[in-house]
Design an enzyme around this catalytic site. Sequence first.
Site, PDB file in Angstrom:
ATOM      1  N   ARG A 122     -33.232  11.678  -0.528  1.00  0.00           N
ATOM      2  CA  ARG A 122     -33.914  10.864  -1.561  1.00  0.00           C
ATOM      3  C   ARG A 122     -32.936  10.211  -2.529  1.00  0.00           C
ATOM      4  NH1 ARG A 122     -37.706  15.208  -1.526  1.00  0.00           N
ATOM      5  NH2 ARG A 122     -39.471  14.604  -0.228  1.00  0.00           N
ATOM      6  N   LYS A 144     -28.185  -4.360  -4.237  1.00  0.00           N
ATOM      7  CA  LYS A 144     -29.034  -4.715  -3.088  1.00  0.00           C
ATOM      8  C   LYS A 144     -28.437  -4.047  -1.852  1.00  0.00           C
ATOM      9  CE  LYS A 144     -31.081  -9.158  -4.320  1.00  0.00           C
ATOM     10  NZ  LYS A 144     -31.131 -10.602  -4.015  1.00  0.00           N
ATOM     11  N   GLU A 186     -18.726 -18.235  -2.330  1.00  0.00           N
ATOM     12  CA  GLU A 186     -19.514 -17.493  -3.330  1.00  0.00           C
ATOM     13  C   GLU A 186     -18.838 -17.543  -4.703  1.00  0.00           C
ATOM     14  OE1 GLU A 186     -22.494 -16.118  -2.886  1.00  0.00           O
ATOM     15  OE2 GLU A 186     -22.699 -15.735  -0.734  1.00  0.00           O
ATOM     16  N   LYS A 228     -21.984 -12.054 -12.243  1.00  0.00           N
ATOM     17  CA  LYS A 228     -23.023 -11.369 -11.474  1.00  0.00           C
ATOM     18  C   LYS A 228     -23.617 -10.225 -12.297  1.00  0.00           C
ATOM     19  CE  LYS A 228     -24.842  -9.680  -7.338  1.00  0.00           C
ATOM     20  NZ  LYS A 228     -24.859  -9.635  -5.914  1.00  0.00           N
ATOM     21  N   GLU A 238     -34.791  -9.031  -9.320  1.00  0.00           N
ATOM     22  CA  GLU A 238     -35.051 -10.433  -8.960  1.00  0.00           C
ATOM     23  C   GLU A 238     -36.490 -10.869  -9.206  1.00  0.00           C
ATOM     24  OE1 GLU A 238     -32.690 -11.764  -5.618  1.00  0.00           O
ATOM     25  OE2 GLU A 238     -34.127 -13.324  -5.199  1.00  0.00           O
ATOM     26  N   ARG A 242     -32.275 -13.609 -11.449  1.00  0.00           N
ATOM     27  CA  ARG A 242     -31.352 -13.203 -10.370  1.00  0.00           C
ATOM     28  C   ARG A 242     -31.369 -14.217  -9.225  1.00  0.00           C
ATOM     29  NH1 ARG A 242     -29.736  -7.175  -8.193  1.00  0.00           N
ATOM     30  NH2 ARG A 242     -28.352  -7.916  -6.572  1.00  0.00           N
ATOM     31  N   ASN A 246     -28.851 -17.332  -5.813  1.00  0.00           N
ATOM     32  CA  ASN A 246     -29.138 -17.920  -4.508  1.00  0.00           C
ATOM     33  C   ASN A 246     -28.853 -19.412  -4.471  1.00  0.00           C
ATOM     34  OD1 ASN A 246     -30.031 -15.432  -3.556  1.00  0.00           O
ATOM     35  ND2 ASN A 246     -32.052 -15.774  -4.447  1.00  0.00           N
ATOM     36  N   HIS A 249     -28.340 -21.165  -1.206  1.00  0.00           N
ATOM     37  CA  HIS A 249     -28.771 -20.265  -0.133  1.00  0.00           C
ATOM     38  C   HIS A 249     -29.997 -20.770   0.630  1.00  0.00           C
ATOM     39  CE1 HIS A 249     -25.886 -17.598  -1.958  1.00  0.00           C
ATOM     40  NE2 HIS A 249     -26.134 -16.642  -1.091  1.00  0.00           N
ATOM     41  N   HIS A 253     -29.264 -20.714   4.322  1.00  0.00           N
ATOM     42  CA  HIS A 253     -29.946 -19.826   5.281  1.00  0.00           C
ATOM     43  C   HIS A 253     -30.558 -20.621   6.424  1.00  0.00           C
ATOM     44  CE1 HIS A 253     -30.380 -16.169   2.406  1.00  0.00           C
ATOM     45  NE2 HIS A 253     -29.342 -16.053   3.191  1.00  0.00           N
ATOM     46  N   HIS A 267     -21.636 -17.005   6.630  1.00  0.00           N
ATOM     47  CA  HIS A 267     -22.571 -17.051   5.493  1.00  0.00           C
ATOM     48  C   HIS A 267     -22.003 -17.870   4.317  1.00  0.00           C
ATOM     49  CE1 HIS A 267     -25.548 -15.872   2.565  1.00  0.00           C
ATOM     50  NE2 HIS A 267     -24.588 -15.432   1.772  1.00  0.00           N
TER      51      HIS A 267
HETATM   52  N1  GLY Z   1     -26.456 -11.785  -3.304  1.00  0.00           N
HETATM   53  C1  GLY Z   1     -27.486 -12.111  -4.197  1.00  0.00           C
HETATM   54  C2  GLY Z   1     -27.903 -11.001  -5.070  1.00  0.00           C
HETATM   55  O1  GLY Z   1     -27.250  -9.975  -5.118  1.00  0.00           O
HETATM   56  O2  GLY Z   1     -28.895 -11.099  -5.744  1.00  0.00           O
END
Ligand code: GLY
Length: 370
Positions: A122, A144, A186, A228, A238, A242, A246, A249, A253, A267
């Site tokens: 957990r 993430k 990035e 960040k 998000e 957040r 993107n 992106h 994508h 990417h």
């Molecule tokens: N890579 C985008 C984020 O971490 O929200």
Amino acid sequence: MIETVRVDLPGRAYDVVIGADLLAQAGSLVSPLLQRPRVTVITDESVAALHLKALRDGLARAGITMQSLSLPPGEATKSWSQVEHCVDWLLDQQVERGDVVVAFGGGVIGDLVGFAAAILRRGVRFVQIPTSLLAQVDSSVGGKTGINARQGKNLIGAFHQPSLVLADVSVLGTLTPRDFLAGYGEVVKYGLLGDSAFFDWLEVQGGALVAGDMATRIAAVRRSVEMKAEIVMRDETEQGDRALLNLGHTFGHALETATGYSDRLLHGEGVAIGCALAFELSARLGLCSQEDPSRVRAHLKAMGMKTDVADIAGDLPAAQGLLDLMGQDKKVVAGQLNFILARGIGQAFVTDDVPRDVVLTLLKDALQGR
Ligand code: GLY
């Protein structure tokens, strides 16, 4: 020179430590987190061949032993079967709730191992030691974690913040130039989304960064991580801001999907082309001046990066096909395409108010440039 950025999330605060030759100091940096002097490390075979001994030695210097598991490199490793493999192995190593798991590698390893740590008993703590530029400035920070599903990328996962991130810029020296530049996509993104002075700085310092100047690399990673961290502290899960991360992106994508997430387009390369398209779209919508997309493209080109759809080798779907792929992006909310647009360099914002015909014409023009 060592820089530290604090990700000050209530109850889950952690440091991102950025510097050269940090692997040698890994033991003293990790040791305050440990209840007993041992860690389990999951990495990939490429990173293991290049850097695992340095990590082992760095940990041993502080009396910490490590067990390690090396997985195949590549995106296919972000799968259920590898989660099962990791969790099984960690349990076999008798990892307890109070222990620390180390994710040592690029974005694939960070996402996979973070997810395994999130569900093991957990939730056990984990340390990110990112070895690619992309992972150092983006995926290792912010919590993430996850894997890919048959239906799409990153569709299974959890928010699970690391307890420490060690970004050793020395290890970036073993990246191929192409991988380094993909990560740089990035880095540029941060300047474009929220800090025009950083973009100005990158225009001047980009050459030194690629050439391997350590102080420049540390400064670029620090500013990226700082930005960040600020965004993640405002909006960890998000719900709003957040999504600024993107930028580039939605287009990126679609291009990645169209090229089958293959070597044709990495990417970060998709993000760079996507940033150029997002600025072009912003100019066409009258949000920013035409000079802004020109400046973005000029910098990417000067860095030797893919800049235009025309730089992608091989066939691509027609404009409507690409638009349909954008509609499948996981950032679509209630069927509305979300775009990150900009009122100028460093002034990005999130909107779903973009006429589809303008996007379609933009894509047609971009494909015609091929
Ligand atoms: N890579 C985008 C984020 O971490 O929200």
